[in-house]
Design a protein around this motif. Structure first.
Motif, PDB file in Angstrom:
ATOM      1  N   LYS A 140       5.430   8.347  12.635  1.00 37.95           N
ATOM      2  CA  LYS A 140       5.333   9.037  13.922  1.00 37.95           C
ATOM      3  C   LYS A 140       6.303   8.450  14.936  1.00 37.95           C
ATOM      4  N   ASP A 141       6.518   7.134  14.876  1.00 35.19           N
ATOM      5  CA  ASP A 141       7.442   6.481  15.804  1.00 35.19           C
ATOM      6  C   ASP A 141       8.873   6.959  15.574  1.00 35.19           C
ATOM      7  N   LEU A 142       9.290   7.026  14.318  1.00 37.80           N
ATOM      8  CA  LEU A 142      10.651   7.466  14.007  1.00 37.80           C
ATOM      9  C   LEU A 142      10.854   8.945  14.317  1.00 37.80           C
ATOM     10  N   ILE A 143       9.819   9.743  14.079  1.00 40.50           N
ATOM     11  CA  ILE A 143       9.917  11.164  14.426  1.00 40.50           C
ATOM     12  C   ILE A 143      10.082  11.337  15.938  1.00 40.50           C
ATOM     13  N   GLY A 144       9.336  10.562  16.705  1.00 46.11           N
ATOM     14  CA  GLY A 144       9.429  10.651  18.156  1.00 46.11           C
ATOM     15  C   GLY A 144      10.755  10.163  18.705  1.00 46.11           C
ATOM     16  N   LEU A 145      11.324   9.158  18.056  1.00 47.21           N
ATOM     17  CA  LEU A 145      12.580   8.581  18.559  1.00 47.21           C
ATOM     18  C   LEU A 145      13.810   9.374  18.132  1.00 47.21           C
ATOM     19  N   TYR A 146      13.833   9.813  16.860  1.00 41.12           N
ATOM     20  CA  TYR A 146      15.064  10.398  16.312  1.00 41.12           C
ATOM     21  C   TYR A 146      14.904  11.849  15.862  1.00 41.12           C
ATOM     22  N   TYR A 147      13.708  12.395  15.924  1.00 41.74           N
ATOM     23  CA  TYR A 147      13.444  13.773  15.514  1.00 41.74           C
ATOM     24  C   TYR A 147      13.842  14.038  14.060  1.00 41.74           C
ATOM     25  N   LYS A 148      13.728  13.007  13.231  1.00 44.41           N
ATOM     26  CA  LYS A 148      14.017  13.146  11.800  1.00 44.41           C
ATOM     27  C   LYS A 148      12.693  13.359  11.057  1.00 44.41           C
ATOM     28  N   THR A 149      12.130  14.534  11.227  1.00 40.67           N
ATOM     29  CA  THR A 149      10.800  14.798  10.691  1.00 40.67           C
ATOM     30  C   THR A 149      10.783  14.794   9.165  1.00 40.67           C
ATOM     31  N   ALA A 150      11.708  15.507   8.553  1.00 42.57           N
ATOM     32  CA  ALA A 150      11.727  15.618   7.090  1.00 42.57           C
ATOM     33  C   ALA A 150      11.930  14.255   6.434  1.00 42.57           C
ATOM     34  N   GLU A 151      12.872  13.490   6.949  1.00 40.97           N
ATOM     35  CA  GLU A 151      13.166  12.186   6.361  1.00 40.97           C
ATOM     36  C   GLU A 151      11.997  11.212   6.533  1.00 40.97           C
ATOM     37  N   SER A 152      11.415  11.224   7.732  1.00 39.76           N
ATOM     38  CA  SER A 152      10.307  10.305   8.013  1.00 39.76           C
ATOM     39  C   SER A 152       9.086  10.628   7.156  1.00 39.76           C
ATOM     40  N   LEU A 153       8.774  11.912   7.024  1.00 43.32           N
ATOM     41  CA  LEU A 153       7.625  12.309   6.216  1.00 43.32           C
ATOM     42  C   LEU A 153       7.896  12.110   4.730  1.00 43.32           C
ATOM     43  N   PHE A 154       9.137  12.275   4.306  1.00 45.17           N
ATOM     44  CA  PHE A 154       9.498  12.023   2.913  1.00 45.17           C
ATOM     45  C   PHE A 154       9.220  10.565   2.549  1.00 45.17           C
ATOM     46  N   LEU A 155       9.667   9.643   3.398  1.00 41.39           N
ATOM     47  CA  LEU A 155       9.416   8.228   3.153  1.00 41.39           C
ATOM     48  C   LEU A 155       7.921   7.913   3.193  1.00 41.39           C
ATOM     49  N   LEU A 156       7.204   8.576   4.098  1.00 43.91           N
ATOM     50  CA  LEU A 156       5.757   8.365   4.203  1.00 43.91           C
ATOM     51  C   LEU A 156       5.055   8.753   2.902  1.00 43.91           C
ATOM     52  N   VAL A 157       5.396   9.924   2.360  1.00 43.73           N
ATOM     53  CA  VAL A 157       4.789  10.400   1.112  1.00 43.73           C
ATOM     54  C   VAL A 157       5.138   9.471  -0.047  1.00 43.73           C
ATOM     55  N   VAL A 158       6.400   9.057  -0.119  1.00 42.10           N
ATOM     56  CA  VAL A 158       6.836   8.186  -1.213  1.00 42.10           C
ATOM     57  C   VAL A 158       6.062   6.882  -1.222  1.00 42.10           C
ATOM     58  N   PHE A 159       5.905   6.263  -0.062  1.00 43.96           N
ATOM     59  CA  PHE A 159       5.234   4.963  -0.017  1.00 43.96           C
ATOM     60  C   PHE A 159       3.729   5.089  -0.251  1.00 43.96           C
ATOM     61  N   TYR A 160       3.124   6.178   0.195  1.00 37.47           N
ATOM     62  CA  TYR A 160       1.704   6.372  -0.121  1.00 37.47           C
ATOM     63  C   TYR A 160       1.505   6.603  -1.620  1.00 37.47           C
ATOM     64  N   LEU A 161       2.431   7.306  -2.243  1.00 39.25           N
ATOM     65  CA  LEU A 161       2.353   7.496  -3.690  1.00 39.25           C
ATOM     66  C   LEU A 161       2.519   6.168  -4.429  1.00 39.25           C
ATOM     67  N   LEU A 162       3.424   5.319  -3.937  1.00 42.15           N
ATOM     68  CA  LEU A 162       3.624   4.018  -4.556  1.00 42.15           C
ATOM     69  C   LEU A 162       2.373   3.151  -4.471  1.00 42.15           C
ATOM     70  N   ILE A 163       1.586   3.349  -3.423  1.00 44.53           N
ATOM     71  CA  ILE A 163       0.353   2.578  -3.265  1.00 44.53           C
ATOM     72  C   ILE A 163      -0.786   3.165  -4.090  1.00 44.53           C
ATOM     73  N   LEU A 164      -0.919   4.496  -4.058  1.00 44.91           N
ATOM     74  CA  LEU A 164      -2.111   5.140  -4.614  1.00 44.91           C
ATOM     75  C   LEU A 164      -2.005   5.476  -6.100  1.00 44.91           C
ATOM     76  N   LEU A 165      -0.826   5.820  -6.582  1.00 44.73           N
ATOM     77  CA  LEU A 165      -0.694   6.192  -7.992  1.00 44.73           C
ATOM     78  C   LEU A 165      -1.089   5.062  -8.946  1.00 44.73           C
ATOM     79  N   PRO A 166      -0.650   3.818  -8.716  1.00 48.19           N
ATOM     80  CA  PRO A 166      -1.095   2.742  -9.616  1.00 48.19           C
ATOM     81  C   PRO A 166      -2.607   2.563  -9.629  1.00 48.19           C
ATOM     82  N   VAL A 167      -3.250   2.731  -8.470  1.00 48.76           N
ATOM     83  CA  VAL A 167      -4.709   2.621  -8.404  1.00 48.76           C
ATOM     84  C   VAL A 167      -5.359   3.705  -9.254  1.00 48.76           C
ATOM     85  N   SER A 168      -4.848   4.921  -9.138  1.00 46.94           N
ATOM     86  CA  SER A 168      -5.391   6.037  -9.909  1.00 46.94           C
ATOM     87  C   SER A 168      -5.193   5.827 -11.411  1.00 46.94           C
TER      88      SER A 168
END
Length: 219
Positions: free
Chosen positions: A174-202
């Motif tokens: 949210k901070d990067l989206i607010g500062l640079y308006y890079k919504t797609a890039e910021s959300l892409f990184l967000l999804v990738v890192f959540y997958l890196l955390i949750l997929l091994p657990v699953s």
């Protein structure tokens, strides 16, 4: 997709991911311990404590984590209990997760046949030994699917920590989206890192469930 932006802020997301994982795991461990204690109290039907646990479970499961975090972070200091943001995050996850873990463990405990407890007692075991060596191992193995689902649920709930100014993954996005308006890039990184955390657990949860079934436990 601006790959230069993604590469530039990748270390920032990595730092936020470690913070998210650290707080999430601490909260999950506390939730497991709390849930197990609550489930044992319910299993043995301890009169007063059983009613207190029932109220706690209903309160915890029927209020959002965000409201609970606000109460801990902004409400408790009003009565002299000071907490920092990380402690608040761990306490909030433990409070919410404890109720879900309690129900998961309780269902596992109740799935163990009563005749097994009676047989163990007739062999001279005390109640502590019966719980530790006979009932609990089977109950935990039965509870694995619900247990893993609760762990994943709690790790995903860390996304609301940004509301109490924790520099977690969601706050960073949210901070990067607010500062640079890079919504797609910021959300892409967000999804990738959540997958890196949750997929091994699953994946580990599925392997554990399969292993316990092959060993003769569970359904």
């Amino acid at each position: 997709m601006n790959w230069e932006f993604i590469i530039k802020y990748l270390p920032l997301y990595e730092k936020a991911a470690w913070l998210t994982l650290r707080i999430g795991l601490a909260g999950v461990i506390c939730a497991i311990l709390l849930g197990l204690c609550c489930a044992v109290i319910q299993y043995y039907k301890i009169p007063i404590l059983r009613r207190i646990i029932a109220v706690y479970i209903e309160l915890s499961r029927n209020t959002p984590l965000l409201v609970q975090l606000f109460f801990i972070y902004y409400g408790l200091p009003k009565i002299g209990i000071q907490t920092d943001a990380q402690t608040c995050g761990v306490a909030g996850l433990a409070f919410l997760g404890g109720s879900y873990m309690a129900e998961a463990f309780r269902s596992g405990l109740e799935a163990v046949a009563v005749i097994q407890e009676e047989s163990a007692l007739s062999l001279g075991m005390n109640h502590y030994q019966v719980m530790r060596y006979v009932i609990l191992p089977q109950a935990v193995s039965i509870s694995v699917p619900a247990f893993v689902a609760n762990v994943i649920f709690l790790l995903k709930e860390t996304s609301v920590f940004s509301a109490i100014s924790l520099m977690d993954l969601m706050f960073t996005a949210k901070d990067l989206i607010g500062l640079y308006y890079k919504t797609a890039e910021s959300l892409f990184l967000l999804v990738v890192f959540y997958l890196l955390i949750l997929l091994p657990v699953s994946i580990l949860g599925s392997l554990l469930e399969r292993r316990l079934r092959y060993a003769g436990f569970g359904a």
